[in-house]
Design an enzyme around this catalytic site. Structure first.
Site, PDB file in Angstrom:
ATOM      1  N   HIS A 302       0.844  -1.406   0.080  1.00  0.00           N
ATOM      2  CA  HIS A 302       0.003   0.045  -0.014  1.00  0.00           C
ATOM      3  C   HIS A 302       0.869   1.228   0.150  1.00  0.00           C
ATOM      4  O   HIS A 302       1.407   1.376   0.767  1.00  0.00           O
ATOM      5  CB  HIS A 302      -0.953  -0.063   1.402  1.00  0.00           C
ATOM      6  CG  HIS A 302      -1.938   1.115   1.222  1.00  0.00           C
ATOM      7  ND1 HIS A 302      -1.551   2.444   1.431  1.00  0.00           N
ATOM      8  CD2 HIS A 302      -3.110   1.089   1.296  1.00  0.00           C
ATOM      9  CE1 HIS A 302      -2.830   3.256   1.216  1.00  0.00           C
ATOM     10  NE2 HIS A 302      -3.715   2.319   1.363  1.00  0.00           N
ATOM     11  N   HIS A 345       0.648   2.854  11.857  1.00  0.00           N
ATOM     12  CA  HIS A 345       1.542   3.965  11.708  1.00  0.00           C
ATOM     13  C   HIS A 345       1.635   4.874  12.765  1.00  0.00           C
ATOM     14  O   HIS A 345       0.814   5.111  13.495  1.00  0.00           O
ATOM     15  CB  HIS A 345       0.890   4.781  10.362  1.00  0.00           C
ATOM     16  CG  HIS A 345       1.603   6.125   9.882  1.00  0.00           C
ATOM     17  ND1 HIS A 345       1.332   7.101   9.111  1.00  0.00           N
ATOM     18  CD2 HIS A 345       2.873   6.023   9.642  1.00  0.00           C
ATOM     19  CE1 HIS A 345       2.353   7.675   8.918  1.00  0.00           C
ATOM     20  NE2 HIS A 345       3.160   7.188   9.078  1.00  0.00           N
ATOM     21  N   GLU A 351      -2.541  14.147  11.951  1.00  0.00           N
ATOM     22  CA  GLU A 351      -3.593  14.180  10.937  1.00  0.00           C
ATOM     23  C   GLU A 351      -4.853  14.175  11.726  1.00  0.00           C
ATOM     24  O   GLU A 351      -5.240  13.441  12.626  1.00  0.00           O
ATOM     25  CB  GLU A 351      -3.403  12.631  10.671  1.00  0.00           C
ATOM     26  CG  GLU A 351      -2.092  12.097   9.910  1.00  0.00           C
ATOM     27  CD  GLU A 351      -1.885  10.598   9.820  1.00  0.00           C
ATOM     28  OE1 GLU A 351      -2.856   9.907   9.870  1.00  0.00           O
ATOM     29  OE2 GLU A 351      -0.722  10.363   9.321  1.00  0.00           O
ATOM     30  N   TYR A 360     -14.927   4.490   5.922  1.00  0.00           N
ATOM     31  CA  TYR A 360     -13.227   4.537   5.897  1.00  0.00           C
ATOM     32  C   TYR A 360     -12.831   2.986   5.999  1.00  0.00           C
ATOM     33  O   TYR A 360     -13.199   2.295   6.787  1.00  0.00           O
ATOM     34  CB  TYR A 360     -12.829   5.289   6.959  1.00  0.00           C
ATOM     35  CG  TYR A 360     -11.233   5.585   6.623  1.00  0.00           C
ATOM     36  CD1 TYR A 360     -10.570   5.653   5.557  1.00  0.00           C
ATOM     37  CD2 TYR A 360     -10.416   5.266   8.024  1.00  0.00           C
ATOM     38  CE1 TYR A 360      -9.375   5.764   5.452  1.00  0.00           C
ATOM     39  CE2 TYR A 360      -9.262   5.381   7.906  1.00  0.00           C
ATOM     40  CZ  TYR A 360      -8.357   5.535   6.762  1.00  0.00           C
ATOM     41  OH  TYR A 360      -7.124   5.646   6.482  1.00  0.00           O
ATOM     42  N   HIS A 381      -1.767   4.618  15.215  1.00  0.00           N
ATOM     43  CA  HIS A 381      -2.942   4.604  14.855  1.00  0.00           C
ATOM     44  C   HIS A 381      -3.079   3.606  13.751  1.00  0.00           C
ATOM     45  O   HIS A 381      -1.772   3.045  13.131  1.00  0.00           O
ATOM     46  CB  HIS A 381      -3.585   5.731  14.442  1.00  0.00           C
ATOM     47  CG  HIS A 381      -2.764   6.368  13.458  1.00  0.00           C
ATOM     48  ND1 HIS A 381      -1.785   7.338  13.757  1.00  0.00           N
ATOM     49  CD2 HIS A 381      -2.761   6.638  11.958  1.00  0.00           C
ATOM     50  CE1 HIS A 381      -1.011   7.891  12.496  1.00  0.00           C
ATOM     51  NE2 HIS A 381      -1.687   7.507  11.759  1.00  0.00           N
TER      52      HIS A 381
END
Length: 448
Positions: A302, A345, A351, A360, A381
């Site tokens: 990704h 991450h 963010e 989402y 997160h």
């Protein structure tokens, strides 16, 4: 008298508020007039402008900014922008730029949508500041706001001296009647209003809700594409700027200004939306997020979320932006032997996310349209437990389409500091952290 004037681009053609007209392109040098011949020929500031208009320049950058980055427009208006009574400070409400009210937290934060406002709440009264960093005095950083409104701004006008406004509708359409033309924007579209441009907002659907990023720094621009090539992501031709439109109204009106983080009010005896013609490259614009040309992996892994970058506000440090506006649109996922959702991450940047529609793909539940989340610098997160288990065991030999969704992110290199309202809000989800507590230990040193 409310005068709905015709507009022009190269040729003079009539227009109506029922269907505002637009010019295509990002940062173009536009020329538009609502009466034929209203633009002076061959100069900006003639001794006497056509139709008895006043010439006024609005500057979005320094006079000496490099030509490629210089933004300004010349307006030809019924009265100059200086014609109003003195401003007086308003009592501090929920719309401001004060980001030191409470200490920022390293915890992951998530909020439910704002509740419906009291009857008679217009767009400006419905704005609630949730977080931000930097400030308008230093012209760096951003303010992040949510809005919920149910009334038109009829005799009230607003401008923001602190920064440009990136508006992200989530529910209900907005009609942005600006000095430089009319912009209709709906959910899955965005609008940007430059610093200082005066406007009022009507709500065609009666109610509206959404998000705002207030950019204190360098103007938003399209990112460089690098090895992607000459096409992709948000294409310049899909950005729309309005034709000239004006209203010639007199009465007892209010002009609200946001200046140095606070609101000010002044009485004005006419509508400031009286620009009959204009030319230049500083103007409101809108963009349909559904036109975004999504880039992704067709082999494995990704890629970083920078592939979803729509607009950026650059900083003085190469490769580091003051604000990145990123979206997560419908797209095909085809990477094989790959964990396809966004990965776990910890980020040096901070963010702030919102959801316009759908689900989402990193959160199975809890993150709902109209809600928001904040993961600050180095706060871990990523996908919740249900999403991780499902994605870890899915068949990656077959492509999968993430559909009927649109999430977005405001990312900044500086810590995003919640306001007292956000930190103490009833909408703050106290148990957000629990979505990761079900992640099981899979480690077995005897199995590879």
């Amino acid at each position: 008298m409310n005068m709905l004037a015709p507009t022009a681009k190269n040729a003079f053609t009539p227009a109506s508020l029922d269907r505002p007209a637009y010019q295509s392109g990002f940062g173009n040098e536009f020329s538009t007039e609502a009466l034929p011949g209203a633009l002076p020929h061959g100069q900006n500031s003639p001794q006497k402008a056509p139709y008895g208009l006043y010439a006024e320049q609005i500057s979005g950058t320094a006079f000496t900014a490099p030509r490629a980055h210089n933004r300004r427009s010349w307006l030809y208006r019924i009265r100059p922008g200086a014609v109003h009574l003195p401003f007086e400070a308003m009592a501090q409400g929920r719309f401001h730029s004060h980001f030191n009210e409470v200490p920022p937290s390293p915890n992951q934060l998530r909020w439910d949508p704002l509740p419906a406002p009291a009857a008679g709440t217009d767009f400006i009264d419905g704005i609630v500041t949730f977080a931000g960093n930097g400030g308008p005095d230093a012209q760096t950083g951003c303010g992040i706001h949510l809005y919920a409104a149910n009334a038109d701004m009829t005799d009230r006008f607003f401008y923001n001296a602190d920064g440009e406004l990136l508006i992200v509708p989530q529910q209900g359409r907005l009609r942005l009647l600006t000095e430089m033309g009319v912009v209709d924007v709906e959910p899955l579209e965005i609008a940007v209003i430059p610093r200082g441009v005066r406007f009022r907002v009507e709500l065609p659907d009666g109610d509206a809700r959404g998000y705002i990023c207030e950019n204190f720094g360098a103007l938003f621009r399209l990112p460089d594409l690098g090895v992607i090539g000459s096409n992709g992501l948000a294409n310049p031709r899909d950005f729309l700027t309005p034709h000239a439109w004006y209203e010639d109204r007199e009465g007892a009106f209010e002009l609200v200004a946001k200046f140095q983080g606070s609101l000010w009010t002044a009485k004005i005896g006419h509508s400031p939306l009286d620009v009959v013609a204009w030319h230049g490259n500083l103007a409101p614009y809108k963009y349909d997020l559904r036109l975004f040309n999504t880039i992704g992996s067709i082999s494995y892994d990704h890629p970083d979320p920078s592939i979803f970058l729509v607009l950026q506000s650059p900083s003085a440090t190469p490769g580091v932006d003051t604000i990145d506006f990123v979206i997560f649109p419908p797209r095909w996922l085809a990477a094989e032997n790959t964990f396809r959702p966004p990965w776990f991450h910890r980020n040096v940047a901070s963010e702030f996310m919102g959801l316009i529609q759908g689900v989402y793909d990193a959160k199975a539940e809890g993150f709902v349209p109209g809600g928001a989340s904040l993961h600050n610098c180095m706060s871990g997160h990523g996908p919740d437990a249900d999403t991780f288990e499902k994605a870890s065991n899915s068949d990656t030999t077959k492509p999968h389409k993430v559909d009927a969704t649109m999430a977005f992110m405001f990312e900044t290199p500086a810590v995003i500091r919640p306001t007292r309202f956000a930190a103490e809000s009833a909408q703050l989800q106290a148990k957000y952290f629990e979505c990761w507590q079900g992640l099981k230990k899979h480690f077995d040193p005897s199995k590879r």
